[in-house]
Design a protein around this motif. Structure first.
Motif, PDB file in Angstrom:
ATOM      1  N   PHE A 102      12.851 -97.112 -31.801  1.00  0.00           N
ATOM      2  CA  PHE A 102      12.504 -95.569 -32.559  1.00  0.00           C
ATOM      3  C   PHE A 102      13.561 -94.699 -31.815  1.00  0.00           C
ATOM      4  O   PHE A 102      14.321 -94.956 -30.801  1.00  0.00           O
ATOM      5  N   PRO A 103      13.663 -93.433 -32.447  1.00  0.00           N
ATOM      6  CA  PRO A 103      14.849 -92.758 -32.047  1.00  0.00           C
ATOM      7  C   PRO A 103      14.028 -91.788 -31.016  1.00  0.00           C
ATOM      8  O   PRO A 103      14.289 -90.578 -30.994  1.00  0.00           O
ATOM      9  N   LYS A 104      14.040 -92.456 -29.734  1.00  0.00           N
ATOM     10  CA  LYS A 104      13.399 -91.881 -28.387  1.00  0.00           C
ATOM     11  C   LYS A 104      14.454 -92.618 -27.322  1.00  0.00           C
ATOM     12  O   LYS A 104      15.304 -93.255 -27.657  1.00  0.00           O
ATOM     13  N   SER A 105      13.881 -92.167 -26.299  1.00  0.00           N
ATOM     14  CA  SER A 105      14.712 -92.852 -25.126  1.00  0.00           C
ATOM     15  C   SER A 105      14.106 -94.237 -24.851  1.00  0.00           C
ATOM     16  O   SER A 105      13.274 -94.785 -25.542  1.00  0.00           O
TER      17      SER A 105
ATOM     18  N   ARG B 241       9.593-103.842 -25.991  1.00  0.00           N
ATOM     19  CA  ARG B 241       8.655-103.191 -26.933  1.00  0.00           C
ATOM     20  C   ARG B 241       7.614-104.028 -27.069  1.00  0.00           C
ATOM     21  O   ARG B 241       6.159-103.565 -26.928  1.00  0.00           O
TER      22      ARG B 241
ATOM     23  N   GLU C 180      10.820 -94.485 -23.664  1.00  0.00           N
ATOM     24  CA  GLU C 180       9.653 -94.030 -24.311  1.00  0.00           C
ATOM     25  C   GLU C 180       9.516 -95.301 -25.582  1.00  0.00           C
ATOM     26  O   GLU C 180       8.536 -95.510 -25.916  1.00  0.00           O
ATOM     27  N   ASN C 181      10.764 -95.810 -25.834  1.00  0.00           N
ATOM     28  CA  ASN C 181      10.366 -97.072 -26.764  1.00  0.00           C
ATOM     29  C   ASN C 181       9.615 -98.042 -25.937  1.00  0.00           C
ATOM     30  O   ASN C 181       8.645 -98.771 -26.753  1.00  0.00           O
TER      31      ASN C 181
ATOM     32  N   ARG D 211       1.046 -96.310 -24.405  1.00  0.00           N
ATOM     33  CA  ARG D 211       0.728 -94.686 -24.496  1.00  0.00           C
ATOM     34  C   ARG D 211      -0.347 -94.678 -25.756  1.00  0.00           C
ATOM     35  O   ARG D 211      -1.250 -94.015 -25.418  1.00  0.00           O
TER      36      ARG D 211
ATOM     37  N   TYR E 117       5.774 -97.004 -25.842  1.00  0.00           N
ATOM     38  CA  TYR E 117       5.237 -96.464 -26.790  1.00  0.00           C
ATOM     39  C   TYR E 117       3.829 -97.106 -26.994  1.00  0.00           C
ATOM     40  O   TYR E 117       2.854 -96.517 -27.126  1.00  0.00           O
TER      41      TYR E 117
ATOM     42  N   SER F 183      19.129 -92.327 -25.013  1.00  0.00           N
ATOM     43  CA  SER F 183      18.700 -92.730 -26.601  1.00  0.00           C
ATOM     44  C   SER F 183      18.860 -94.235 -26.565  1.00  0.00           C
ATOM     45  O   SER F 183      19.977 -94.716 -26.424  1.00  0.00           O
TER      46      SER F 183
ATOM     47  N   HIS G 271      16.478 -92.876 -19.774  1.00  0.00           N
ATOM     48  CA  HIS G 271      16.222 -91.653 -20.510  1.00  0.00           C
ATOM     49  C   HIS G 271      17.032 -91.323 -21.366  1.00  0.00           C
ATOM     50  O   HIS G 271      17.127 -90.274 -22.052  1.00  0.00           O
TER      51      HIS G 271
END
Length: 279
Positions: free
Chosen positions: A125-128, A188, A131-132, A138, A135, A172, A170
């Motif tokens: 994902f275009p996240k950190s 992930r 956060e990938n 969450r 995901y 990308s 954190h």
């Protein structure tokens, strides 16, 4: 006694045994998945014909065969990803721990949590990086920062990526190399605490060094997970899998231990494919 069909594969099998990575005894292992007389259609076109196979728990099954033979279609049936395609239908049963995954009572969210998927092309994902990995937890409602931190470290370590990214969690995920991105996608998938990992040619777009890391990772993960991998790389299948199924034109021509398939297959068609006579 029939001679091995290829010295190359015999050497790979022997190297696995001497390195302590010998194949699991698939005939005497507890089944995780059981497919029984499975047929599958895209609209009126039949793509799979009467597939029956047992996938042992905590093992690696390799699906091999030429392009368009039904490997990926069968792989996607194991977590019902084909349900997302209009006009598809099937006959037969696929059982996970003895329960038909196509039963009316099946919770799709729970099924796809239990049966994770890693695609051919890495798709972070275009996240950190952080956060990938978090995901899935969450989405499931996990909010405790300490638990999320634990999941990130555990899964990145399982994916053999922690030491490479622990100081830039954190940043990308898009800044990672292709091989790192694929291992992040594996991390992930692991974050949802699956029981099965489906891998559709996970190393086909990677350089040899990254491919070796993915293969080492598959071997490490099979102690905890059941893994099904689609691959066109015959040497890779011989290196990483415990059992192998050869598909051709929607039919499963042969299934058995990887040792048998790659050294003394029962079907001439299997021998011709793995030795490069067609395909």
């Amino acid at each position: 006694m029939r001679e091995p069909v290829s010295r190359l594969y015999s050497d790979i099998i022997n190297e696995r045994s001497t390195s302590g990575r010998g194949s699991l005894d698939v005939l005497n292992s507890r089944p995780k998945f059981e497919a029984r007389n499975v047929n599958f259609w895209y609209h009126s076109k039949q793509a799979l014909f009467d597939i029956s196979v047992v996938i042992p728990e905590r093992s690696v099954l390799a699906l091999i065969g030429p392009s368009g033979c039904g490997k990926s279609t069968f792989l996607r049936m194991l977590n019902r990803m084909n349900d997302l395609i209009d006009g598809t239908h099937h006959q037969g049963q696929i059982r996970l721990d003895g329960r038909d995954i196509y039963g009316a009572e099946v919770n799709m969210v729970d099924l796809r949590r239990r049966v994770g998927m890693v695609f051919q092309k890495s798709n972070p994902f275009p996240k950190s990086i952080y956060e990938n990995v978090v995901y899935g937890p969450r989405v499931s409602g996990e909010k405790d920062p300490s638990k999320l931190d634990y999941v990130v470290e555990k899964c990145l370590k399982q994916a053999a990526l922690w030491d490479e990214v622990k100081d830039r969690l954190h940043s990308s995920a898009m800044d990672l190399s292709g091989g790192q991105q694929q291992r992040l996608c594996i991390a992930r998938s692991l974050a949802t605490d699956p029981e099965v990992l489906l891998m559709d040619e996970p190393a086909s777009a990677l350089d040899p060094k990254s491919t070796n890391k993915i293969e080492d990772l598959i071997f490490e993960l099979k102690s905890q997970y059941t893994i099904v991998i689609v691959t066109h790389n015959m040497q890779q299948a011989a290196r990483v899998s415990d059992s192998t199924a050869f598909f051709f034109e929607g039919k499963m021509i042969e299934f058995g231990s990887t040792n048998m398939i790659f050294t003394r297959p029962h079907q001439k068609q299997t021998e011709d494919y793995i030795t490069g006579r067609f395909g």
